[in-house]
Scaffold this motif. Structure first.
Motif, PDB file in Angstrom:
ATOM      1  N   GLU A 245     -29.559  -3.507 -58.110  1.00 17.52           N
ATOM      2  CA  GLU A 245     -30.197  -4.777 -58.449  1.00 17.52           C
ATOM      3  C   GLU A 245     -31.410  -4.558 -59.350  1.00 17.52           C
ATOM      4  O   GLU A 245     -31.698  -5.372 -60.217  1.00 17.52           O
ATOM      5  CB  GLU A 245     -30.613  -5.522 -57.178  1.00 17.52           C
ATOM      6  CG  GLU A 245     -29.472  -6.234 -56.476  1.00 17.52           C
ATOM      7  CD  GLU A 245     -28.850  -7.351 -57.314  1.00 17.52           C
ATOM      8  OE1 GLU A 245     -29.585  -7.978 -58.127  1.00 17.52           O
ATOM      9  OE2 GLU A 245     -27.642  -7.606 -57.167  1.00 17.52           O
ATOM     10  N   LYS A 246     -32.122  -3.447 -59.144  1.00 10.63           N
ATOM     11  CA  LYS A 246     -33.266  -3.167 -60.012  1.00 10.63           C
ATOM     12  C   LYS A 246     -32.808  -2.923 -61.443  1.00 10.63           C
ATOM     13  O   LYS A 246     -33.407  -3.434 -62.392  1.00 10.63           O
ATOM     14  CB  LYS A 246     -34.046  -1.954 -59.502  1.00 10.63           C
ATOM     15  CG  LYS A 246     -35.279  -1.642 -60.356  1.00 10.63           C
ATOM     16  CD  LYS A 246     -36.138  -0.542 -59.763  1.00 10.63           C
ATOM     17  CE  LYS A 246     -37.348  -0.272 -60.648  1.00 10.63           C
ATOM     18  NZ  LYS A 246     -38.231   0.783 -60.082  1.00 10.63           N
ATOM     19  N   HIS A 247     -31.734  -2.135 -61.624  1.00 14.44           N
ATOM     20  CA  HIS A 247     -31.209  -1.907 -62.972  1.00 14.44           C
ATOM     21  C   HIS A 247     -30.782  -3.216 -63.610  1.00 14.44           C
ATOM     22  O   HIS A 247     -31.014  -3.448 -64.810  1.00 14.44           O
ATOM     23  CB  HIS A 247     -30.008  -0.967 -62.927  1.00 14.44           C
ATOM     24  CG  HIS A 247     -30.325   0.424 -62.493  1.00 14.44           C
ATOM     25  ND1 HIS A 247     -29.356   1.383 -62.329  1.00 14.44           N
ATOM     26  CD2 HIS A 247     -31.511   1.024 -62.187  1.00 14.44           C
ATOM     27  CE1 HIS A 247     -29.913   2.512 -61.939  1.00 14.44           C
ATOM     28  NE2 HIS A 247     -31.217   2.321 -61.838  1.00 14.44           N
ATOM     29  N   LEU A 248     -30.128  -4.064 -62.837  1.00 16.59           N
ATOM     30  CA  LEU A 248     -29.643  -5.339 -63.370  1.00 16.59           C
ATOM     31  C   LEU A 248     -30.801  -6.247 -63.773  1.00 16.59           C
ATOM     32  O   LEU A 248     -30.732  -6.932 -64.794  1.00 16.59           O
ATOM     33  CB  LEU A 248     -28.743  -6.015 -62.343  1.00 16.59           C
ATOM     34  CG  LEU A 248     -27.404  -5.296 -62.111  1.00 16.59           C
ATOM     35  CD1 LEU A 248     -26.749  -5.781 -60.815  1.00 16.59           C
ATOM     36  CD2 LEU A 248     -26.452  -5.511 -63.282  1.00 16.59           C
TER      37      LEU A 248
ATOM     38  N   ILE B   9     -36.329  12.700 -55.889  1.00 17.89           N
ATOM     39  CA  ILE B   9     -36.419  11.232 -56.008  1.00 17.89           C
ATOM     40  C   ILE B   9     -35.283  10.716 -56.886  1.00 17.89           C
ATOM     41  O   ILE B   9     -34.646   9.703 -56.573  1.00 17.89           O
ATOM     42  CB  ILE B   9     -37.776  10.845 -56.611  1.00 17.89           C
ATOM     43  CG1 ILE B   9     -38.851  11.208 -55.614  1.00 17.89           C
ATOM     44  CG2 ILE B   9     -37.795   9.400 -57.055  1.00 17.89           C
ATOM     45  CD1 ILE B   9     -39.729  10.157 -55.108  1.00 17.89           C
ATOM     46  N   PHE B  10     -35.030  11.397 -58.000  1.00 17.06           N
ATOM     47  CA  PHE B  10     -33.967  10.967 -58.908  1.00 17.06           C
ATOM     48  C   PHE B  10     -32.605  11.016 -58.215  1.00 17.06           C
ATOM     49  O   PHE B  10     -31.749  10.148 -58.432  1.00 17.06           O
ATOM     50  CB  PHE B  10     -33.982  11.858 -60.152  1.00 17.06           C
ATOM     51  CG  PHE B  10     -33.127  11.356 -61.292  1.00 17.06           C
ATOM     52  CD1 PHE B  10     -32.968  10.008 -61.530  1.00 17.06           C
ATOM     53  CD2 PHE B  10     -32.504  12.246 -62.148  1.00 17.06           C
ATOM     54  CE1 PHE B  10     -32.189   9.535 -62.591  1.00 17.06           C
ATOM     55  CE2 PHE B  10     -31.721  11.799 -63.205  1.00 17.06           C
ATOM     56  CZ  PHE B  10     -31.568  10.442 -63.426  1.00 17.06           C
ATOM     57  N   LYS B  11     -32.403  12.019 -57.377  1.00 12.50           N
ATOM     58  CA  LYS B  11     -31.123  12.183 -56.690  1.00 12.50           C
ATOM     59  C   LYS B  11     -30.911  11.135 -55.611  1.00 12.50           C
ATOM     60  O   LYS B  11     -29.802  10.612 -55.448  1.00 12.50           O
ATOM     61  CB  LYS B  11     -31.051  13.581 -56.073  1.00 12.50           C
ATOM     62  CG  LYS B  11     -29.765  13.860 -55.304  1.00 12.50           C
ATOM     63  CD  LYS B  11     -29.767  15.273 -54.764  1.00 12.50           C
ATOM     64  CE  LYS B  11     -28.469  15.558 -53.996  1.00 12.50           C
ATOM     65  NZ  LYS B  11     -28.450  16.958 -53.479  1.00 12.50           N
ATOM     66  N   ASN B  12     -31.961  10.811 -54.878  1.00 14.26           N
ATOM     67  CA  ASN B  12     -31.807   9.997 -53.674  1.00 14.26           C
ATOM     68  C   ASN B  12     -32.156   8.523 -53.849  1.00 14.26           C
ATOM     69  O   ASN B  12     -31.860   7.718 -52.969  1.00 14.26           O
ATOM     70  CB  ASN B  12     -32.647  10.595 -52.541  1.00 14.26           C
ATOM     71  CG  ASN B  12     -32.131  11.954 -52.112  1.00 14.26           C
ATOM     72  OD1 ASN B  12     -30.976  12.102 -51.738  1.00 14.26           O
ATOM     73  ND2 ASN B  12     -32.983  12.968 -52.192  1.00 14.26           N
TER      74      ASN B  12
ATOM     75  N   ASP C 291     -32.201   3.546 -57.776  1.00 12.20           N
ATOM     76  CA  ASP C 291     -32.886   2.615 -58.663  1.00 12.20           C
ATOM     77  C   ASP C 291     -33.626   3.321 -59.800  1.00 12.20           C
ATOM     78  O   ASP C 291     -34.090   2.666 -60.745  1.00 12.20           O
ATOM     79  CB  ASP C 291     -33.884   1.766 -57.872  1.00 12.20           C
ATOM     80  CG  ASP C 291     -33.200   0.749 -56.959  1.00 12.20           C
ATOM     81  OD1 ASP C 291     -32.034   0.415 -57.206  1.00 12.20           O
ATOM     82  OD2 ASP C 291     -33.855   0.302 -55.996  1.00 12.20           O
ATOM     83  N   GLN C 292     -33.776   4.636 -59.715  1.00  6.77           N
ATOM     84  CA  GLN C 292     -34.476   5.369 -60.778  1.00  6.77           C
ATOM     85  C   GLN C 292     -33.648   5.333 -62.079  1.00  6.77           C
ATOM     86  O   GLN C 292     -32.422   5.316 -62.057  1.00  6.77           O
ATOM     87  CB  GLN C 292     -34.709   6.826 -60.367  1.00  6.77           C
ATOM     88  CG  GLN C 292     -35.655   6.995 -59.199  1.00  6.77           C
ATOM     89  CD  GLN C 292     -37.068   6.531 -59.504  1.00  6.77           C
ATOM     90  OE1 GLN C 292     -37.535   6.596 -60.640  1.00  6.77           O
ATOM     91  NE2 GLN C 292     -37.751   6.046 -58.473  1.00  6.77           N
ATOM     92  N   VAL C 293     -34.361   5.317 -63.196  1.00  3.44           N
ATOM     93  CA  VAL C 293     -33.726   5.355 -64.504  1.00  3.44           C
ATOM     94  C   VAL C 293     -34.108   6.624 -65.248  1.00  3.44           C
ATOM     95  O   VAL C 293     -33.268   7.452 -65.579  1.00  3.44           O
ATOM     96  CB  VAL C 293     -34.059   4.106 -65.336  1.00  3.44           C
ATOM     97  CG1 VAL C 293     -33.446   4.214 -66.734  1.00  3.44           C
ATOM     98  CG2 VAL C 293     -33.566   2.846 -64.638  1.00  3.44           C
ATOM     99  N   LYS C 294     -35.378   6.796 -65.540  1.00  2.00           N
ATOM    100  CA  LYS C 294     -35.847   8.012 -66.226  1.00  2.00           C
ATOM    101  C   LYS C 294     -37.117   8.515 -65.549  1.00  2.00           C
ATOM    102  O   LYS C 294     -38.094   7.786 -65.425  1.00  2.00           O
ATOM    103  CB  LYS C 294     -36.093   7.753 -67.706  1.00  2.00           C
ATOM    104  CG  LYS C 294     -36.505   8.978 -68.490  1.00  2.00           C
ATOM    105  CD  LYS C 294     -35.523  10.138 -68.379  1.00  2.00           C
ATOM    106  CE  LYS C 294     -34.221   9.896 -69.093  1.00  2.00           C
ATOM    107  NZ  LYS C 294     -33.321  11.087 -69.025  1.00  2.00           N
TER     108      LYS C 294
END
Length: 332
Positions: A178-181, A318-321, A324-327
């Protein structure tokens, strides 16, 4: 010289899939065709995450023992045969040369001047930005097209902006977060579809009165377990004789509905600026970054976390788990 650097390693005798991400020192000895760069920023790629997780690794790719192919900084020294840059220049890295470090060296072919007017954040993300932007340039989108972007990772969110600016009438953004959207909507997407809540294929067909989109842009791969699902969504939502542009690397075999591609005369293409020769990149890198320089495509909103270099392991975790992370950036 010795640079403080991050390494992916396993202790002898360790029986585990994942690599440890540990700080260390790396000796650097500059050769005549090489450039020494003082790193200002690096970032985490999905490929870094895949390798560190111990997932299957293509045999035509090198190991990522000294990670870092997204980053850049200030030229500190150049070899005697280097003509492209000089000390003090702000540069971007386009190669696996270990920029998760205070300093790194790189052959001249892998270094590009950062364009004037480009922020430091965007400049030192030049490689992944160029990947997404070249996908936009090579997508075949024309004025008035309906397009779908399946997968809202870093390149996918660049595509939402770039395809709209290139003339798309309607951009349909498809993802599981939902965050990406919401980010896609804020950046210009006309419709957002969450595949965990709706049948995206049926929704796109209804939105297009059964025709499908003119171009579908696939951007879900590397470590992501949805790579196969999203590639097939891209095939299914494209209209007859439409275009499917897949910008991400799918690093394990998948099952794809190639009958759909063949029987409906789809143009399936794989824009890959990084996998052409150096002369190709010389022609394209500066060109595809122009819309970022002039603000047509925004990069800073896609940065979702920052960590100092010494906390690279935390950034990877954090990126793995956190889906909602992007970069995730690493600052030096």
């Amino acid at each position: 010289m010795l640079a403080q650097a991050i390494r992916m390693t396993k202790e002898p005798g360790q029986n585990k899939q994942e690599f440890d991400i540990v700080p260390g020192e790396r000796a650097i000895e500059l050769q005549e065709h090489e450039i020494l760069v003082e790193t200002r920023q690096a970032s985490i790629c999905d490929a870094d995450l895949r390798y560190a997780s111990g997932m299957a690794w293509p045999n035509d790719l090198p190991p990522f023992d000294w990670p870092g192919h997204e980053g850049g900084g200030i030229v500190a020294e150049v070899g005697s045969k280097v003509r492209k840059v000089k000390p003090g220049d702000r540069v971007m890295l386009f190669g696996l040369d270990g920029c998760w470090a205070t300093h790194f060296k790189s052959p001249e072919r892998n270094i590009f001047l950062a364009p004037d007017g480009l922020s430091d954040t965007a400049a030192y993300l030049g490689e992944p930005v160029a990947v997404g932007m070249y996908g936009v340039f090579a997508s075949g989108v024309q004025l008035g097209d309906d397009v779908a972007v399946a997968g809202l990772n870093f390149q996918g969110l660049i595509a939402v902006q770039g395809l709209k600016a290139k003339g798309a009438r309607r951009v349909i953004a498809i993802d599981y977060s939902e965050k990406h959207l919401q980010m896609a909507k804020d950046l210009g997407a006309d419709v957002v579809l969450n595949t965990t809540k709706t049948d995206a294929i049926s929704e796109v067909r209804e939105l297009t009165r059964g025709v499908g989109v003119d171009v579908s842009y696939h951007s879900c791969g590397y470590w992501n377990p949805r790579a196969e699902e999203y590639f097939n969504i891209s095939l299914e939502v494209a209209r007859d004789e439409g275009i499917v542009a897949s910008v991400t690397d799918i690093m394990s075999p998948i099952t794809a509905n190639l009958h759909r591609a063949h029987h409906h005369a789809l143009d399936v293409r794989f824009p890959a600026i990084m996998h052409h020769g150096p002369h190709f990149r010389e022609q394209w890198v500066q060109r595809v970054l122009r819309p970022v320089v002039d603000g047509t495509v925004r990069i800073e909103p896609l940065v979702t976390a920052k960590f100092p270099l010494k906390e690279a392991a935390k950034g990877m975790d954090i990126f793995k788990n956190d889906e909602d992370q992007v970069k995730v950036l690493l600052t030096v």
